[in-house]
Scaffold this motif. Sequence first.
Motif, PDB file in Angstrom:
ATOM      1  N   VAL A  32      -5.055  -1.710   3.195  1.00 15.79           N
ATOM      2  CA  VAL A  32      -4.815  -1.811   1.754  1.00 15.79           C
ATOM      3  C   VAL A  32      -5.405  -0.575   1.083  1.00 15.79           C
ATOM      4  CG1 VAL A  32      -5.273  -3.101  -0.360  1.00 15.79           C
ATOM      5  CG2 VAL A  32      -4.904  -4.327   1.786  1.00 15.79           C
ATOM      6  N   PHE A  33      -4.593   0.130   0.335  1.00 20.31           N
ATOM      7  CA  PHE A  33      -5.074   1.213  -0.511  1.00 20.31           C
ATOM      8  C   PHE A  33      -4.862   0.819  -1.971  1.00 20.31           C
ATOM      9  CE2 PHE A  33      -4.000   3.923   3.295  1.00 20.31           C
ATOM     10  CZ  PHE A  33      -5.314   4.269   3.586  1.00 20.31           C
ATOM     11  N   SER A  70       0.808  -1.211   0.000  1.00 20.36           N
ATOM     12  CA  SER A  70       0.000   0.000   0.000  1.00 20.36           C
ATOM     13  C   SER A  70       0.847   1.269   0.000  1.00 20.36           C
ATOM     14  CB  SER A  70      -0.925   0.020   1.214  1.00 20.36           C
ATOM     15  OG  SER A  70      -1.947  -0.935   1.061  1.00 20.36           O
ATOM     16  N   TRP A  77       1.396   5.275   3.245  1.00 22.95           N
ATOM     17  CA  TRP A  77       1.397   4.487   4.479  1.00 22.95           C
ATOM     18  C   TRP A  77       1.157   5.367   5.706  1.00 22.95           C
ATOM     19  CZ3 TRP A  77       5.095   5.882   8.039  1.00 22.95           C
ATOM     20  CH2 TRP A  77       6.199   6.596   7.567  1.00 22.95           C
ATOM     21  N   SER A 129      -9.153  -4.260   3.208  1.00 28.94           N
ATOM     22  CA  SER A 129      -8.824  -3.845   4.573  1.00 28.94           C
ATOM     23  C   SER A 129      -9.871  -4.350   5.562  1.00 28.94           C
ATOM     24  CB  SER A 129      -8.737  -2.312   4.652  1.00 28.94           C
ATOM     25  OG  SER A 129      -7.748  -1.815   3.789  1.00 28.94           O
TER      26      SER A 129
END
Length: 273
Positions: free
Chosen positions: A151-152, A100, A103, A213
């Motif tokens: 999680v992006f 990701s 952060w 996520s």
Amino acid sequence: MKALAPPLRQIHLHQIFYDEATRAALDPGFVPMDNLANARPDWFEYWSIRRFFLGSVLNENDLYGFFSPKFRTKTGLSAEAVRQFVGDGTASRADVYLFSPVWGAACYFRNVFEQGERFHPGLLPVSQAFFDAAGWRVDLRQLVMSTRTTVFCNYFVATPRFWRRWFEVGEALFRIAEDPGHPLARHLVTFTAHNPAANIYQFKAFLQERIASFLLCVEDWNTVACDFSALPDPLWPAHLQRDLLVLDALKMSYVDTGLRLFIDEFDRRRSGS
């Protein structure tokens, strides 16, 4: 008798392209994923990933990842770097490997829904309504996520078992958003703020991006995050990064122990009190 080594896992890394410019910019280490037709731009990467899962049979021993054209720009990582980090999985045998960007946001905010509400006002109540409708009894405001579970941009590599759970929730979202008769649909397709250029993104896109996520937080999955501190994060100046790491560690300690003192200290430090 000598124990048998676990079977090697093939790593299938895909990168989506939408036009000739993004095709020309593809990292040669990724398998190109053609979305030139771009039939549903409102679903962004989910549309391409969805088509893949509807038309493919996955090998249960393998790992899969699907990345946008901006992966290198956002993370500074190449396909080869991803592949080297994941390796053959014999060291950790993780379910999910995280890559990701931004952060600092994973450290600073309690969870991705709180973060989303800050940048896309209205996302949190819409997300809560969706998970309620889907049968989850979870208060999103109370979820505590760290860099181990955040999680992006859907930047992760995972086993088919995790992808199936991700896809199951994603399809629940897809069905509701695509059903004009569902009372939640009009909220999911409402446009929201994202950047100064234009509000061209619907809530459903930002909610879909947070499914991974959510699952990592509420279910038991073995995750391994890359060295996120080495990734670029232009949103947070360097002099704040040590404080961000402390916030992240406090959240991890709370999740590991359940002791309120850790999350209380997180709240205290974040507020500056």
